[in-house]
Scaffold this motif. Structure first.
Motif, PDB file in Angstrom:
ATOM      1  N   ILE A  13       0.742  -1.400  -0.073  1.00  0.00           N
ATOM      2  CA  ILE A  13       0.070   0.186   0.003  1.00  0.00           C
ATOM      3  C   ILE A  13       0.818   1.424  -0.145  1.00  0.00           C
ATOM      4  O   ILE A  13       1.764   1.683   0.854  1.00  0.00           O
ATOM      5  CB  ILE A  13      -0.830   0.011   1.163  1.00  0.00           C
ATOM      6  CG1 ILE A  13      -1.687  -1.320   1.358  1.00  0.00           C
ATOM      7  CG2 ILE A  13      -1.713   1.164   1.449  1.00  0.00           C
ATOM      8  CD1 ILE A  13      -2.251  -1.678   2.763  1.00  0.00           C
ATOM      9  N   PRO A  14       0.563   2.171  -0.890  1.00  0.00           N
ATOM     10  CA  PRO A  14       1.429   3.399  -1.030  1.00  0.00           C
ATOM     11  C   PRO A  14       1.377   4.203   0.218  1.00  0.00           C
ATOM     12  O   PRO A  14       2.477   4.944   0.578  1.00  0.00           O
ATOM     13  CB  PRO A  14       0.665   4.249  -2.054  1.00  0.00           C
ATOM     14  CG  PRO A  14      -0.254   3.348  -2.717  1.00  0.00           C
ATOM     15  CD  PRO A  14      -0.293   2.158  -2.034  1.00  0.00           C
ATOM     16  N   ALA A  15       0.425   4.136   1.111  1.00  0.00           N
ATOM     17  CA  ALA A  15      -0.018   5.010   2.524  1.00  0.00           C
ATOM     18  C   ALA A  15       1.221   4.724   3.197  1.00  0.00           C
ATOM     19  O   ALA A  15       1.803   5.425   4.174  1.00  0.00           O
ATOM     20  CB  ALA A  15      -1.255   4.928   2.935  1.00  0.00           C
ATOM     21  N   ASP A  58       2.959  -4.258 -11.398  1.00  0.00           N
ATOM     22  CA  ASP A  58       3.068  -2.709 -11.911  1.00  0.00           C
ATOM     23  C   ASP A  58       1.690  -1.981 -11.942  1.00  0.00           C
ATOM     24  O   ASP A  58       0.759  -2.662 -12.427  1.00  0.00           O
ATOM     25  CB  ASP A  58       3.894  -2.434 -12.993  1.00  0.00           C
ATOM     26  CG  ASP A  58       4.059  -1.056 -13.522  1.00  0.00           C
ATOM     27  OD1 ASP A  58       5.311  -0.691 -13.168  1.00  0.00           O
ATOM     28  OD2 ASP A  58       3.109  -0.743 -14.187  1.00  0.00           O
ATOM     29  N   HIS A  59       1.617  -0.841 -11.157  1.00  0.00           N
ATOM     30  CA  HIS A  59       0.282  -0.020 -11.268  1.00  0.00           C
ATOM     31  C   HIS A  59       0.266   1.149 -12.399  1.00  0.00           C
ATOM     32  O   HIS A  59      -0.321   2.081 -12.069  1.00  0.00           O
ATOM     33  CB  HIS A  59       0.151   0.349  -9.822  1.00  0.00           C
ATOM     34  CG  HIS A  59      -0.017  -0.558  -8.873  1.00  0.00           C
ATOM     35  ND1 HIS A  59       1.261  -1.122  -8.399  1.00  0.00           N
ATOM     36  CD2 HIS A  59      -1.146  -1.062  -8.159  1.00  0.00           C
ATOM     37  CE1 HIS A  59       0.738  -1.779  -7.224  1.00  0.00           C
ATOM     38  NE2 HIS A  59      -0.313  -1.720  -7.159  1.00  0.00           N
ATOM     39  N   GLY A  60       1.037   0.976 -13.351  1.00  0.00           N
ATOM     40  CA  GLY A  60       1.013   1.994 -14.405  1.00  0.00           C
ATOM     41  C   GLY A  60       2.288   2.731 -14.535  1.00  0.00           C
ATOM     42  O   GLY A  60       2.347   3.688 -15.387  1.00  0.00           O
ATOM     43  N   SER A 193      -7.161  -8.329   0.900  1.00  0.00           N
ATOM     44  CA  SER A 193      -8.372  -8.028   0.258  1.00  0.00           C
ATOM     45  C   SER A 193      -8.635  -6.434   0.233  1.00  0.00           C
ATOM     46  O   SER A 193      -8.201  -5.788   1.170  1.00  0.00           O
ATOM     47  CB  SER A 193      -9.928  -8.457   1.055  1.00  0.00           C
ATOM     48  OG  SER A 193      -9.477  -8.174   2.548  1.00  0.00           O
ATOM     49  N   HIS A 194      -8.746  -6.105  -1.004  1.00  0.00           N
ATOM     50  CA  HIS A 194      -9.216  -4.383  -1.109  1.00  0.00           C
ATOM     51  C   HIS A 194      -9.636  -4.465  -2.375  1.00  0.00           C
ATOM     52  O   HIS A 194      -9.533  -5.011  -3.533  1.00  0.00           O
ATOM     53  CB  HIS A 194      -7.962  -3.758  -0.746  1.00  0.00           C
ATOM     54  CG  HIS A 194      -6.828  -3.824  -1.719  1.00  0.00           C
ATOM     55  ND1 HIS A 194      -6.127  -4.927  -1.733  1.00  0.00           N
ATOM     56  CD2 HIS A 194      -5.965  -2.945  -2.582  1.00  0.00           C
ATOM     57  CE1 HIS A 194      -4.776  -4.825  -2.744  1.00  0.00           C
ATOM     58  NE2 HIS A 194      -5.055  -3.736  -3.124  1.00  0.00           N
ATOM     59  N   GLN A 195     -10.499  -3.120  -2.601  1.00  0.00           N
ATOM     60  CA  GLN A 195     -10.915  -2.689  -3.682  1.00  0.00           C
ATOM     61  C   GLN A 195     -11.041  -1.359  -3.821  1.00  0.00           C
ATOM     62  O   GLN A 195     -11.691  -0.569  -2.744  1.00  0.00           O
ATOM     63  CB  GLN A 195     -12.457  -3.359  -3.864  1.00  0.00           C
ATOM     64  CG  GLN A 195     -13.229  -2.768  -5.294  1.00  0.00           C
ATOM     65  CD  GLN A 195     -14.078  -3.516  -5.852  1.00  0.00           C
ATOM     66  OE1 GLN A 195     -14.251  -4.801  -5.684  1.00  0.00           O
ATOM     67  NE2 GLN A 195     -15.171  -2.904  -6.619  1.00  0.00           N
ATOM     68  N   ILE A 240      -7.158  -9.536  -5.702  1.00  0.00           N
ATOM     69  CA  ILE A 240      -6.577 -10.532  -6.906  1.00  0.00           C
ATOM     70  C   ILE A 240      -5.053 -10.512  -6.683  1.00  0.00           C
ATOM     71  O   ILE A 240      -4.481 -11.491  -7.093  1.00  0.00           O
ATOM     72  CB  ILE A 240      -7.112 -10.323  -8.321  1.00  0.00           C
ATOM     73  CG1 ILE A 240      -6.971 -11.630  -9.166  1.00  0.00           C
ATOM     74  CG2 ILE A 240      -6.500  -8.958  -8.862  1.00  0.00           C
ATOM     75  CD1 ILE A 240      -7.841 -12.849  -8.681  1.00  0.00           C
ATOM     76  N   GLU A 241      -4.301  -9.352  -6.083  1.00  0.00           N
ATOM     77  CA  GLU A 241      -3.104  -9.286  -6.002  1.00  0.00           C
ATOM     78  C   GLU A 241      -2.389 -10.451  -5.075  1.00  0.00           C
ATOM     79  O   GLU A 241      -1.223 -10.913  -5.384  1.00  0.00           O
ATOM     80  CB  GLU A 241      -2.603  -7.987  -5.274  1.00  0.00           C
ATOM     81  CG  GLU A 241      -3.008  -6.612  -6.165  1.00  0.00           C
ATOM     82  CD  GLU A 241      -2.513  -5.495  -5.352  1.00  0.00           C
ATOM     83  OE1 GLU A 241      -2.445  -4.357  -6.029  1.00  0.00           O
ATOM     84  OE2 GLU A 241      -2.335  -5.551  -4.000  1.00  0.00           O
ATOM     85  N   VAL A 242      -3.547 -11.228  -4.425  1.00  0.00           N
ATOM     86  CA  VAL A 242      -2.985 -12.270  -3.480  1.00  0.00           C
ATOM     87  C   VAL A 242      -2.298 -13.362  -4.389  1.00  0.00           C
ATOM     88  O   VAL A 242      -1.610 -14.106  -4.001  1.00  0.00           O
ATOM     89  CB  VAL A 242      -4.183 -12.736  -2.643  1.00  0.00           C
ATOM     90  CG1 VAL A 242      -5.066 -13.328  -3.485  1.00  0.00           C
ATOM     91  CG2 VAL A 242      -3.576 -13.481  -1.769  1.00  0.00           C
TER      92      VAL A 242
HETATM   93  C1  DHB Z   1      -4.145   0.725  -1.869  1.00  0.00           C
HETATM   94  C2  DHB Z   1      -3.389  -0.747  -2.069  1.00  0.00           C
HETATM   95  C3  DHB Z   1      -3.045  -1.078  -3.135  1.00  0.00           C
HETATM   96  O1  DHB Z   1      -2.404  -2.564  -3.158  1.00  0.00           O
HETATM   97  C4  DHB Z   1      -2.480  -0.271  -4.146  1.00  0.00           C
HETATM   98  O2  DHB Z   1      -1.524  -0.649  -5.073  1.00  0.00           O
HETATM   99  C5  DHB Z   1      -2.731   1.062  -4.017  1.00  0.00           C
HETATM  100  C6  DHB Z   1      -3.495   1.490  -2.726  1.00  0.00           C
HETATM  101  C7  DHB Z   1      -4.658   1.175  -0.703  1.00  0.00           C
HETATM  102  O3  DHB Z   1      -4.904   0.353   0.099  1.00  0.00           O
HETATM  103  O4  DHB Z   1      -4.887   2.326  -0.576  1.00  0.00           O
END
Ligand code: DHB
Ligand code: FE
Length: 281
Positions: A13-15, A58-60, A193-195, A240-242
């Motif tokens: 997570i970037p945060a 990679d996220h872009g 899990s995250h969306q 799905i990153e899991v």
């Molecule tokens: C978050 C999680 C991620 O895997 C990502 O690539 C970007 C943001 C998040 O939880 O904020």
């Protein structure tokens, strides 16, 4: 000979990158999350790996939606980070090991994984946040070398948990057959899990996350039997990153020993899991 001495997992997570930069580790919101990494950092101090293979998406930053390889391996002697707009300062380059990368590429392609080889590759938060979580207490000159292995978890159609697990087995074969003495760790990043968008933005399924962690350790065939649709229904579209954790798991023996396990939710929008596994004898 080179040897895989352990496998780790972590969210990316970037945060977390911002929190490390702003030194918020002891703040109430962050403390329990960061405390989950201390035993892994202690183990790393003890075993001193020479190289980390980082399985991430990679996220872009390096691949935008116009060109997305399913599996891409860094084959360079250094990797550049860049500003992605999250407010995390860009880091200095990370050292690679092109010779080992090419050996891995040869093994994987012989094993019929038609991976993309990248002699230039920018690495984003998916790679840098995990590296910092494990090694930020050391100057970058003392970090192990690293090899990025990017798995597309963004642009559908996506590969599967089963294919990632099998790729991990090929990765293991590659490292085991590399003649140089070298201690290697494999890091599966992303999840749990995250969306991040759409009607279900913000969903976290703690029970599913904990079940995934348990099965990845004890019964990876449970995970390889899951469809991507099922994983996304339970864990959200970015959950799905899991599947990338399964590359790490495939690189270890059928039976593993758990040296550390930690889960914390939520951090930002995500259920965050840490594992440290080694081969059981
Ligand atoms: C978050 C999680 C991620 O895997 C990502 O690539 C970007 C943001 C998040 O939880 O904020
Ligand atoms: Fe992500």
């Amino acid at each position: 000979m080179a040897k895989i001495i352990g496998g780790m997992t972590t969210s990316h997570i970037p945060a977390i990158g911002n929190a490390m930069h702003d030194k918020l580790e002891q703040e109430p919101y962050w403390k329990r999350f960061f405390d989950g990494y201390e035993p892994v950092k202690e183990w790393l101090d003890e075993v001193q790996p020479d190289l980390a293979i980082v399985v991430y998406n990679d996220h872009g930053l390096n691949f935008f939606l116009n060109q997305v390889p399913t599996f891409a391996l860094g084959c360079a002697d250094s990797y550049q980070n860049d500003d992605e707009g999250w407010g995390i300062p860009a880091s200095a380059d990370v050292k690679g090991d092109a010779e080992l990368s090419w050996h891995i590429a040869e093994t994987m392609i012989r094993d019929e994984f038609d991976i993309t080889t990248c002699q230039e590759m920018k690495v984003d938060h998916g790679f840098m946040v995990p590296m910092n979580l494990f090694w930020r207490d050391k100057p970058m000159a003392q970090w192990p070398k690293a090899i990025p292995l990017a798995v597309n978890t963004v642009q559908h159609p996506l590969t599967s948990a089963k294919r990632c697990y099998d790729l991990g087995k090929s990765l293991r074969k590659a490292v085991d057959s590399y003649p140089e003495d070298m201690k290697v760790v494999v890091i599966g990043t992303g999840g749990l899990s995250h969306q991040l968008q759409g009607e279900r933005a913000g969903i976290i399924d703690v029970d599913f996350d904990l079940e995934c962690m348990d099965k990845i350790i004890n019964d990876p065939s449970w995970m390889t039997g899951l469809s991507n649709d099922y994983i996304m229904e339970k864990a959200g579209t970015e959950g799905i990153e899991v599947i990338m954790w399964m590359v790490m798991r495939g690189a270890l023996n059928d039976k593993v020993e758990v040296l550390h396990k930690h889960y914390h939710a939520p951090i930002s929008n995500t259920g965050a899991g840490v594992l440290l596994l080694t081969d059981a004898e």
